[in-house]
Design a protein around this motif. Sequence first.
Motif, mmCIF file in Angstrom:
data_model
loop_
_atom_site.group_PDB
_atom_site.id
_atom_site.type_symbol
_atom_site.label_atom_id
_atom_site.label_comp_id
_atom_site.label_asym_id
_atom_site.label_seq_id
_atom_site.Cartn_x
_atom_site.Cartn_y
_atom_site.Cartn_z
ATOM 1 N N LEU A 56 -1.702 9.272 -5.015
ATOM 2 C CA LEU A 56 -1.186 9.373 -5.927
ATOM 3 C C LEU A 56 0.113 8.804 -5.748
ATOM 4 O O LEU A 56 0.239 9.691 -7.236
ATOM 5 C CB LEU A 56 -0.945 10.911 -5.124
ATOM 6 N N ILE A 59 -5.495 7.767 -0.009
ATOM 7 C CA ILE A 59 -4.736 9.412 -0.896
ATOM 8 C C ILE A 59 -3.663 9.468 -1.161
ATOM 9 O O ILE A 59 -2.661 9.470 -2.283
ATOM 10 C CB ILE A 59 -5.068 11.082 0.341
ATOM 11 N N ASP A 103 1.595 19.567 -9.538
ATOM 12 C CA ASP A 103 0.301 19.474 -8.232
ATOM 13 C C ASP A 103 0.584 17.807 -7.658
ATOM 14 O O ASP A 103 0.400 18.201 -6.395
ATOM 15 C CB ASP A 103 -0.376 19.434 -9.466
ATOM 16 N N GLU A 106 2.767 13.656 6.728
ATOM 17 C CA GLU A 106 1.887 14.312 7.386
ATOM 18 C C GLU A 106 1.753 12.922 8.181
ATOM 19 O O GLU A 106 1.810 12.370 9.260
ATOM 20 C CB GLU A 106 1.321 14.927 7.282
ATOM 21 N N LEU A 141 2.714 17.001 0.945
ATOM 22 C CA LEU A 141 2.144 17.753 1.939
ATOM 23 C C LEU A 141 1.283 16.348 2.672
ATOM 24 O O LEU A 141 1.550 15.791 3.968
ATOM 25 C CB LEU A 141 1.188 18.455 1.682
ATOM 26 N N ILE A 142 1.490 15.110 1.967
ATOM 27 C CA ILE A 142 0.390 14.030 2.815
ATOM 28 C C ILE A 142 1.333 13.138 3.113
ATOM 29 O O ILE A 142 1.330 12.358 4.555
ATOM 30 C CB ILE A 142 -0.418 13.197 1.633
ATOM 31 N N MET A 153 -14.559 3.212 -15.623
ATOM 32 C CA MET A 153 -15.126 4.192 -14.681
ATOM 33 C C MET A 153 -13.957 4.265 -13.510
ATOM 34 O O MET A 153 -14.258 5.586 -12.184
ATOM 35 C CB MET A 153 -16.719 3.900 -14.319
ATOM 36 N N SER A 154 -14.277 2.600 -12.920
ATOM 37 C CA SER A 154 -13.004 2.955 -11.666
ATOM 38 C C SER A 154 -12.002 3.320 -11.712
ATOM 39 O O SER A 154 -11.289 4.547 -11.165
ATOM 40 C CB SER A 154 -13.080 1.864 -10.989
ATOM 41 N N SER A 178 -4.030 6.909 10.067
ATOM 42 C CA SER A 178 -5.763 7.449 8.920
ATOM 43 C C SER A 178 -6.104 6.558 7.691
ATOM 44 O O SER A 178 -5.253 6.998 6.699
ATOM 45 C CB SER A 178 -5.722 8.936 8.688
ATOM 46 N N PRO A 179 -7.529 5.867 8.046
ATOM 47 C CA PRO A 179 -7.454 5.531 5.723
ATOM 48 C C PRO A 179 -7.631 6.202 5.343
ATOM 49 O O PRO A 179 -7.392 5.892 3.894
ATOM 50 C CB PRO A 179 -8.651 4.913 6.536
ATOM 51 N N THR A 180 -7.747 7.377 5.482
ATOM 52 C CA THR A 180 -8.414 8.556 4.410
ATOM 53 C C THR A 180 -6.522 8.855 4.153
ATOM 54 O O THR A 180 -6.908 8.806 2.484
ATOM 55 C CB THR A 180 -8.697 9.757 5.011
ATOM 56 N N LEU A 181 -5.540 9.162 4.434
ATOM 57 C CA LEU A 181 -4.102 9.599 4.217
ATOM 58 C C LEU A 181 -4.102 8.679 3.450
ATOM 59 O O LEU A 181 -3.032 8.783 2.616
ATOM 60 C CB LEU A 181 -3.874 9.932 5.466
ATOM 61 N N THR A 184 1.192 17.399 -3.426
ATOM 62 C CA THR A 184 0.171 17.468 -2.872
ATOM 63 C C THR A 184 0.901 15.554 -2.488
ATOM 64 O O THR A 184 0.635 15.680 -0.926
ATOM 65 C CB THR A 184 -1.125 16.684 -3.378
ATOM 66 N N ARG A 189 -0.654 7.491 -9.168
ATOM 67 C CA ARG A 189 -0.468 9.339 -10.817
ATOM 68 C C ARG A 189 1.142 9.533 -10.753
ATOM 69 O O ARG A 189 1.548 9.164 -11.773
ATOM 70 C CB ARG A 189 -1.155 10.058 -10.736
ATOM 71 N N ALA A 211 -11.881 7.845 -11.870
ATOM 72 C CA ALA A 211 -12.102 7.970 -10.223
ATOM 73 C C ALA A 211 -10.705 7.519 -8.975
ATOM 74 O O ALA A 211 -10.400 8.606 -9.170
ATOM 75 C CB ALA A 211 -13.102 6.481 -9.649
#
Lengths: 245, 245
Positions: B167, B163, B88, B99, B95-96, B60-61, B157-160, B92, B170, B64
């Motif tokens: 990516l 992400i 794709d 920034e 972009l990420i 499951m992880s 930015s922890p979120t950046l 992305t 992948r 995610a």
Amino acid sequence: MNLKIVKAQKEFGKTVAADIAYRLREEILSCRLPPGEPLRFEALRASFGASFTTLREALMSLVADGLVAAEGQRGFRVAPISLDDLFDITSTRVLIEIEALRQAIAKGDDEWEIGIISALHRLNRIEERIKTPPGEDLNWRRAHREFHQALISACGSPTLLAIHDSLFDRSERYRSVSATYRPYDRNKVGEHRALMSATVGRDTDLAVKLIEKHIRDTADNVATYAAEHFDRPALHMTAKAALAK
Amino acid sequence: MNLKIVKAQKEFGKTVAADIAYRLREEILSCRLPPGEPLRFEALRASFGASFTTLREALMSLVADGLVAAEGQRGFRVAPISLDDLFDITSTRVLIEIEALRQAIAKGDDEWEIGIISALHRLNRIEERIKTPPGEDLNWRRAHREFHQALISACGSPTLLAIHDSLFDRSERYRSVSATYRPYDRNKVGEHRALMSATVGRDTDLAVKLIEKHIRDTADNVATYAAEHFDRPALHMTAKAALAK
DNA sequence: ATTCCGAAAAATTTCGAAATCATGCGTTAC
DNA sequence: GTAACGCATGATTTCGAAATTTTTCGGAAT
């Protein structure tokens, strides 16, 4: 914690675990389960009527979405909120949604336009009907989310859409916090309509400007009205602990 | 499927489930578990020596993280790969990372610069030492990942960063696919050094240009050498099925 | 009074069996 | 001959008990 015991039944998802994850997500997004709250298995077991394993799976999927924090072998808790986190989410959302909206406007077809107009119409109808602050209304939240999804649905990038979904959920929680303390800003109705017009009208520069303003204004609004409720130590004193005082 | 049975022991993570998720991730990123391969519990149980529940949590992880696909109630399989997915992810990532790199260059301190230089040095040392294609070498992959992380680690930015991590994983799988069919491009060594110089030298425009070129070139390289290996129906014929022909 | 150690208590994590669900094949009806 | 139904089979999903880990609380030593 007198939540009624509801038999785990596949009301939403295909599996019990997916169903519980969905219901838990609702509790967290609406802040009925407050940020920082420890999530103990016995209590969840009583509330949701599922076994340890199934609950664990639901919790793990919420951890992946950033809605629940898992601390090694020390269990789970509702992810805490903070101003830093709000700013971080907001900045990243601006980056992602601007790019996604640009691509959607460039690539969107008739069906895409219709989807946006439909979603806005549904959102407006719900806003006319409800009296409670929309942040607490499940239908409003769903319609609001679907409008924002509709705007960028034609961007052509599953990854961008998935990131947007995740960030939107995390934002939702902050909206709920502030919704408790202030009335709904009716200006939002106009913002949504302007956003629709610019997007369907293929005015990329205007649409991008509007979406950035919409996201940042919402975040500022939250910060103004709810900042004092952030970063507090979690209020999870049980009746017993409070009595001991 | 003659993987040796290794007793589930907390070699890496704190919990058995985290450990298994880590080891499974390695198998998938290196394509020893090929894209599209069904992940049946009995086989995994034999390979990793853990129970259904624990395996399920690990799977499951990875779902995610987009490395494993879960099909309703029909089990798991290694996420398929495709040219569309590669493009794709690549777009992305551009972009990420642009920034994140911008913000890191604006905010980075001395420690950040030292981290970049150290990571590059370690990567170069490993590249001197190894003979095998680096895509298959665990240490190279780790060092390569850490170099890219170091570049943007100061973005704030922890979120950046999260992400980017997702990516990057992948992308890694596509690198592994192509690494099987072509030698390592030694130009990459120079690219990494130029990237370091521009970043530490705070030349934002150049650094951003280089990172975009680096990401896109890598993807193009993969597409050129490995495209013929995408989109094949999963080769999961068992001996029995093959015999039946 | 404070800190450190150890044992009891509480919580999480792991396990394998039992229940549930999807799939393929054989049979039957049309 | 074709389609539809039902059963058998193999796989996943769920369960609650058992094992492991963390936390808490009491007592002794500093």
